[in-house]
Scaffold this motif. Structure first.
Motif: not given
Length: 162
Positions: A132-145, A147-160
Motif C-alpha cells: 500500500g501507500a503507507s510508506i516513508d519518504a526517502v531522505s534526500g528525495a522528498t519531492v520525488t517521494s 509525487g510517487y506517493l500521490e501517483s501510487l495512491q491514485a493507482a491503488l484507488d483505481a485497483a480498489h
C-alpha cells in the motif's frame, strides 16, 4: 609579523581543505539500494522519460489494463512536482501488488538522475513490502517521494486497494 604570516597561511590551508571536501559519495548507497531487493526479483530501472510520451495526455484519474488471468496493471495519475512529473504503475495479482514501475520521473539533470537512481528502488521495495501507500519518504528525495506517493495512491484507488 610572524604571527600574521602564520595565521594567513593557516587560513588559506583551511579554505583549500574545505573546498576540496567531497560531500557526495553516493556510489555505495546506489549499490546498497540495488542489493536491497530480494534475490530473484528484478531491480526496477526507471524509464528514460521525465514526461509522458508525446501525444499522450495525462488523465487526472488512474487508468487500468490487464489480462483475464487475475493480473491487472493500474497506472496512477501524473503527479506534478517541483522538479518534474512522477507517475507510478502497479501490477496486481489476486489482490496483491506484485510489481511497481515508475515510467515517468524527474531526470532532467545529473542530480535528478542520481537521486532517483537511489530513491526509486527503495520506494518500490517499500511499496511491495507494505502492499500500500503507507510508506516513508526517502531522505534526500522528498519531492520525488511525495509525487510517487500521490501517483501510487491514485493507482491503488483505481485497483480498489487500501
Amino acid at each position: 609579523m610572524r604571527r600574521i604570516t602564520l595565521w594567513l597561511m593557516s587560513t588559506v590551508a583551511a579554505i583549500v581543505l574545505l573546498f576540496s571536501y567531497r560531500t557526495s559519495t553516493n556510489g555505495g548507497a546506489v549499490a546498497a539500494a540495488a542489493t536491497a531487493t530480494a534475490p530473484g526479483t528484478a531491480t526496477p530501472t526507471p524509464g528514460p522519460s521525465s514526461h509522458p510520451a508525446s501525444g499522450a495526455t495525462p488523465s487526472p484519474s488512474a487508468s487500468r489494463s490487464g489480462s483475464s488471468s487475475g493480473t491487472k496493471t493500474y497506472t496512477g495519475s501524473v503527479a506534478s512536482t517541483r522538479w518534474g512529473d512522477v507517475q507510478v504503475t502497479i501490477t496486481v495479482t489476486n489482490g496483491k501488488i506484485t510489481d511497481v514501475q515508475v515510467p515517468v520521473y524527474p531526470n532532467g539533470n545529473g542530480r535528478d538522475q542520481e537521486i532517483n537512481a537511489y530513491a526509486l528502488p527503495i520506494l518500490r521495495q517499500e511499496t511491495l513490502q507494505a502492499q500500500g501507500a503507507s510508506i516513508d519518504a526517502v531522505s534526500g528525495a522528498t519531492v520525488t517521494s511525495d509525487g510517487y506517493l500521490e501517483s501510487l495512491q491514485a493507482a491503488l484507488d483505481a485497483a480498489h486497494l487500501a
